[in-house]
Design a protein around this motif. Structure first.
Motif, mmCIF file in Angstrom:
data_model
loop_
_atom_site.group_PDB
_atom_site.id
_atom_site.type_symbol
_atom_site.label_atom_id
_atom_site.label_comp_id
_atom_site.label_asym_id
_atom_site.label_seq_id
_atom_site.Cartn_x
_atom_site.Cartn_y
_atom_site.Cartn_z
ATOM 1 N N UNK A 413 0.859 -1.189 0.000
ATOM 2 C CA UNK A 413 0.000 0.000 0.000
ATOM 3 C C UNK A 413 0.894 1.238 0.000
ATOM 4 N N UNK A 414 0.865 1.972 -1.100
ATOM 5 C CA UNK A 414 1.694 3.182 -1.233
ATOM 6 C C UNK A 414 0.857 4.442 -1.447
ATOM 7 N N UNK A 415 -0.404 4.273 -1.800
ATOM 8 C CA UNK A 415 -1.269 5.417 -2.107
ATOM 9 C C UNK A 415 -1.333 6.385 -0.929
ATOM 10 N N UNK A 416 -1.164 7.690 -1.242
ATOM 11 C CA UNK A 416 -1.199 8.708 -0.202
ATOM 12 C C UNK A 416 0.140 9.016 0.417
ATOM 13 N N UNK A 417 1.165 8.290 0.025
ATOM 14 C CA UNK A 417 2.495 8.509 0.602
ATOM 15 C C UNK A 417 3.390 9.301 -0.342
ATOM 16 N N UNK A 418 4.502 9.811 0.198
ATOM 17 C CA UNK A 418 5.480 10.504 -0.642
ATOM 18 C C UNK A 418 6.187 9.518 -1.559
ATOM 19 N N UNK A 419 6.275 8.257 -1.126
ATOM 20 C CA UNK A 419 6.987 7.235 -1.913
ATOM 21 C C UNK A 419 6.350 7.052 -3.282
ATOM 22 N N UNK A 420 5.014 7.032 -3.337
ATOM 23 C CA UNK A 420 4.345 6.804 -4.626
ATOM 24 C C UNK A 420 4.553 8.003 -5.550
ATOM 25 N N UNK A 421 4.663 9.211 -4.986
ATOM 26 C CA UNK A 421 4.944 10.392 -5.806
ATOM 27 C C UNK A 421 6.365 10.325 -6.363
ATOM 28 N N UNK A 422 7.307 9.869 -5.533
ATOM 29 C CA UNK A 422 8.697 9.726 -5.990
ATOM 30 C C UNK A 422 8.781 8.701 -7.109
ATOM 31 N N UNK A 423 8.096 7.569 -6.935
ATOM 32 C CA UNK A 423 8.097 6.514 -7.964
ATOM 33 C C UNK A 423 7.523 7.053 -9.273
ATOM 34 N N UNK A 424 6.424 7.795 -9.177
ATOM 35 C CA UNK A 424 5.791 8.354 -10.378
ATOM 36 C C UNK A 424 6.735 9.309 -11.103
ATOM 37 N N UNK A 425 7.433 10.160 -10.346
ATOM 38 C CA UNK A 425 8.362 11.112 -10.952
ATOM 39 C C UNK A 425 9.540 10.402 -11.610
ATOM 40 N N UNK A 426 10.048 9.357 -10.954
ATOM 41 C CA UNK A 426 11.156 8.593 -11.549
ATOM 42 C C UNK A 426 10.713 7.967 -12.861
ATOM 43 N N UNK A 427 9.573 7.318 -12.849
ATOM 44 C CA UNK A 427 9.055 6.658 -14.053
ATOM 45 C C UNK A 427 8.850 7.659 -15.182
ATOM 46 N N UNK A 428 8.249 8.818 -14.844
ATOM 47 C CA UNK A 428 7.876 9.794 -15.867
ATOM 48 C C UNK A 428 9.068 10.552 -16.432
ATOM 49 N N UNK A 429 10.045 10.880 -15.593
ATOM 50 C CA UNK A 429 11.114 11.791 -16.011
ATOM 51 C C UNK A 429 12.446 11.115 -16.289
ATOM 52 N N UNK A 430 12.531 9.812 -16.049
ATOM 53 C CA UNK A 430 13.759 9.061 -16.325
ATOM 54 C C UNK A 430 14.168 9.075 -17.802
ATOM 55 N N UNK A 431 13.226 8.988 -18.766
ATOM 56 C CA UNK A 431 13.637 8.941 -20.185
ATOM 57 C C UNK A 431 14.514 10.100 -20.638
ATOM 58 N N UNK A 432 14.295 11.313 -20.087
ATOM 59 C CA UNK A 432 15.083 12.469 -20.514
ATOM 60 C C UNK A 432 16.571 12.252 -20.223
ATOM 61 N N UNK A 433 16.880 11.821 -18.994
ATOM 62 C CA UNK A 433 18.285 11.631 -18.616
ATOM 63 C C UNK A 433 18.879 10.405 -19.300
ATOM 64 N N UNK A 434 18.068 9.367 -19.514
ATOM 65 C CA UNK A 434 18.561 8.174 -20.225
ATOM 66 C C UNK A 434 18.996 8.538 -21.630
ATOM 67 N N UNK A 435 18.158 9.251 -22.356
ATOM 68 C CA UNK A 435 18.461 9.569 -23.757
ATOM 69 C C UNK A 435 19.707 10.437 -23.884
ATOM 70 N N UNK A 436 19.863 11.430 -23.009
ATOM 71 C CA UNK A 436 21.058 12.284 -23.093
ATOM 72 C C UNK A 436 22.304 11.511 -22.663
#
Length: 549
Positions: A413-436
């Motif tokens: 259970x992660x809903x409502x925690x800061x951890x799920x927001x961190x996971x979402x940001x990693x998933x969403x914004x990782x491609x930019x740094x990978x490609x460069x």
């Protein structure tokens, strides 16, 4: 026996670990959203897909998103490509400041632009009232399709500018000199030489702009009024005040994934079709234009940049206006900043804590994936490369809902925690740094690592002690883009946050939705200052005066 024993390979462990993490935090949530779209009351059904395509209201949201995204993409190309050409080919006065302003235009949260244009051209906007009082002319409504197109175009053209600027730097000046000797110059050279040479990059920027426009949530929500779009409908179906239908929201999300995947594959095919490599032995040298051409060029650059940056200037200005309740009154004060003082540090703290942790993971994971993709190409690492790009093409609201569905019940259970927001940001914004990171690693010869290994380093030591420092600029470029998009993230965060994890971007949105424009402007000004500071630090660390992707 020792000869037959396989040597322990840490990179193999890293490969398996990354695939496991992607399976848990990306594939499993997407599977959950697919399951919710086709399973109702324990039975298989496609009624929610039928409902979407059979009812004109819902289908129109898809058409609306397509229309506004295509139009915004076309407008950004019309604005951004010539702007990049003028900026990189000719001497433009104040070019360093111009580039920083252009970057700031695309780095701020999109809905801030919508909110700003409402203050300027809304029904009681500053320019609306000024023009009416001076001329008697009533400005056309900023709300609906026109407003969304205006905001997205001025918000996203810098992406085209930055991508095309990067391509122009790779053009060999001897090609341009040869074309000029053959009588091909000016506008003709632009369309016959420059555009074809930049086509792969133009296509890449086209995809990025289309995806950003198609997935944008805040702009149509604030300024769209009756013009409903796809992401807004997904949010309303899942969190709407009138009524919710989670199965239907999941079905719409699946449709969004399919559509964006098709667009991505089409762009990839087109890019491969136009693919070629350029090596610039003699970089393009800026020339000084003369006469009317020079004047028109400067007018075009300053006008576009000025119009795009006007909303941010006005937001900063309104943050210092006196307010009575939610209304601006005459005079200036720091009232808006005093009102947010209690919550401001909490929002800034969450922004840096959640965003900072996400960025650290992004940088580390991007470096590892770049190494696996470039240095150890095999089936499993190709799978990782493909999985890393999936979030690039999925709307943020879909990612947020998928994570909520997947992690709102035991065993995790992660809903409502800061951890799920961190996971979402990693998933969403990782491609930019990978490609460069991948792009810069491809330019570093393997012989550098082999030399370090021959001197006694292990493969892991050679990579981190020798290669990674050489990748610094590429990693830093991707990291700054990831960071700025992290601190301005709305579409995913609005689904996952609670009061204890509210960030600056969410604080702005909450204040705008309440009609408290003074405090919203104060939050937006603080966010803009953090963005400017981030860019200045990046330029200082990378020792560059110009940024290009």
């Amino acid at each position: 026996m020792d000869k037959n024993k396989k040597k322990f390979d840490v990179w193999h462990v890293i490969t398996i670990s990354l695939i496991a993490l992607y399976a848990l935090f990306l594939l499993y949530p997407l599977f959950c959203i697919l399951k919710e779209s086709i399973i109702a009351n324990g039975k298989f059904t496609v009624e929610y897909f039928i409902e979407f395509f059979s009812k004109s209201y819902y289908f129109e949201t898809l058409i609306n998103s397509f229309v506004v995204s295509v139009c915004a993409t076309v407008v950004t190309l019309i604005i951004g490509v010539p702007l990049a050409y003028f900026y990189n080919m000719y001497e433009i006065k104040g070019k360093s400041i111009i580039q920083i302003i252009i970057i700031l235009c695309c780095m701020s949260a999109p809905f801030i632009g919508a909110y700003s244009w409402i203050l300027l051209l809304g029904r009681s906007g500053l320019l609306t009232n000024l023009i009416k009082s001076l001329t008697g002319f009533t400005m056309p409504s900023i709300y609906g399709f026109k407003g969304i197109l205006l905001v997205l175009s001025l918000q996203l053209y810098p992406l085209v500018f930055l991508y095309v600027s990067g391509a122009l730097k790779n053009i060999d000046n001897s090609l341009l000199e040869a074309s000029e000797n053959m009588g091909c110059s000016g506008v003709r050279r632009f369309f016959k030489i420059i555009v074809p040479l930049c086509m792969p990059t133009i296509l890449a920027s086209t995809l990025l702009v289309f995806m950003r426009a198609f997935a944008d949530f805040g702009t149509p929500l604030l300024i769209g009024e009756g013009y409903k779009t796809f992401p807004v409908e997904i949010y309303n179906q899942y969190f709407g005040e009138v009524g919710t239908n989670h199965n239907f929201a999941a079905a719409i999300s699946v449709i969004a994934i399919i559509i964006t995947a098709i667009i991505f594959l089409a762009q990839k095919w087109a890019s491969n079709h136009y693919s070629f490599k350029m090596n610039s032995l003699h970089s393009v040298e800026r020339k000084k234009a003369h006469g009317i051409s020079n004047i028109l060029m400067h007018i075009y650059v300053y006008f576009i940049v000025g119009i795009a940056f006007l909303p941010q200037i006005y937001v900063m200005y309104t943050s210092f206006l006196k307010t009575r309740g939610y209304i601006f009154v005459g005079g200036y004060s720091l009232d808006s900043y005093k009102r947010i003082a209690g919550d401001l540090w909490n929002a800034i703290g969450n922004t840096f804590l959640i965003g900072g942790i996400a960025l650290i993971f992004i940088i580390v994971v991007a470096i590892l994936i770049a190494y696996l993709v470039v240095r150890r190409r095999n089936l499993m690492n190709n799978i990782i490369d493909t999985l890393s790009m999936v979030p690039y093409i999925i709307p943020g609201s879909v990612v947020g809902i998928a994570l909520v569905i997947a992690f709102n019940r035991p065993p995790l259970v992660l809903t409502g925690s800061a951890i799920i927001m961190i996971i979402a940001l990693i998933i969403r914004r990782l491609p930019y740094t990978i490609r460069s990171s991948v792009a810069i690693l491809q330019q570093i010869p393997m012989t550098v690592e082999e030399a370090a290994i021959s001197l006694g380093c292990s493969k892991l030591q050679a990579f981190f002690k020798v290669t990674v420092p050489m990748m610094a600029n590429g990693i830093l470029s991707g990291a700054i883009l990831s960071w700025v998009t992290i601190i301005t993230e709305l579409s995913t965060a609005i689904i996952l946050y609670n009061r204890s994890t509210i960030t600056l971007t969410l604080s702005i949105y909450v204040q705008v939705s309440r009609g408290s424009y003074g405090t919203a402007a104060a939050y937006a000004t603080v966010l803009n200052l953090i963005t400017i500071l981030s860019l200045l630090i990046f330029m200082k660390l990378s020792k560059t005066k110009e940024i290009a992707f």
